[in-house]
Motif scaffolding. Structure first.
Motif: not given
Length: 285
Positions: A166-174, A178-182, A220-225, A230-231
């Protein structure tokens, strides 16, 4: 002579009593005005002793974990650390996901009882559970247009095992990751370990972004993740790559990126290069 002495002593006593009355009245007047403290001259009250607070240290995180597949949950030890592969390198998920993209890709678990079994595993206070997530190495979504890394020809970039990334720069990938981890956090895992949270350092490199762009996209991706979790009461850790300390790492991992995670895990061949992070060995089956 005796009468004169008695008269003189009487006048002296009268003067002393009058003086005492004036002083007492003046003292009371000053106290009422707030100029004097009525307790002046008395022994100050000793303050109550403050309670002694002894800080409670958290138990150290386990550094070894038994690795299980989602189908092997019944083999989990009753105590200790257990790591379960929740997103494999081929893109399949070890739980039932409600994400639309997971349904479109057909990677969600088909076992309707899986999530309940995972929550039971995670709900046991005697166990410490780790969800393994193959972050960017994804044989399912990696082949989708607009999600996977591509070669100069526009075809999907594949590694030596013919697996897409996957390309971490793509918003859809991010959003997907994120959805999987949540979802995994809601299932109750104590920790999420991101493996392959990097660009592929092997294979054809010419079509991939330059090193500085890789580092920026990954950061950028890791910071957003991290912000999205955070909650959630879950720790986020990462598998470190051996080139993280080099000036221009192909993996895109920098020492600053690794330092932002709860802890760093490492394969045996990368442990020495990551010694500054005191890496934890990757779980083994």
């Amino acid at each position: 002579m005796g009468d004169r002495l008695r008269a003189w002593m009487g006048r002296l006593l009268f003067i002393i009593l009058c003086t005492a009355g004036v002083v007492s009245g003046g003292f009371l007047l000053l106290c009422r005005q707030g100029s004097l403290d009525p307790a002046l001259g008395t022994e100050p009250a000793q303050p109550a002793s403050a309670p002694v607070v002894i800080p409670v240290e958290e138990a150290p995180l386990p550094t070894q974990a038994v690795l299980l597949s989602p189908e092997e949950l019944d083999r989990a030890p009753e105590t200790g650390a257990v790591a379960v592969t929740m997103k494999a390198g081929d893109g399949t998920l070890g739980y039932v996901s409600s994400l639309e993209l997971a349904a479109d890709l057909g990677v969600s678990s088909g076992d309707p009882a899986r999530n309940a079994a995972l929550m039971a595993l995670n709900g046991d206070p005697e166990r410490y559970t780790v969800a393994l997530v193959s972050c960017l190495r994804d044989g399912a979504a990696g082949g989708m247009e607009g999600m996977g890394l591509e070669r100069a020809s526009g075809s999907p970039w594949l590694d030596e095992t013919r697996t897409g990334w996957l390309d971490p720069a793509q918003p859809q990938v991010q959003s997907y990751l994120i959805g999987v981890c949540r979802e995994l956090a809601r299932l109750g895992f104590d920790e999420i370990l991101l493996t392959h949270c990097c660009y592929p350092a092997q294979g054809e490199q010419t079509a991939l972004p330059p090193a500085e762009e890789r580092a920026e996209a990954l950061e950028t991706f890791c910071r957003r993740l991290r912000g999205a979790l955070a909650d959630c009461p879950v720790r986020l850790s990462v598998e470190g790559e051996g080139d993280a300390g080099s000036p221009a790492p192909r993996s895109g991992q920098t020492t600053g990126l690794l330092a932002a995670f709860t802890r760093v895990w490492a394969a045996e061949e990368n442990a020495a290069a990551l010694a500054i992070f005191c890496p934890v060995p990757l779980p083994e089956g």
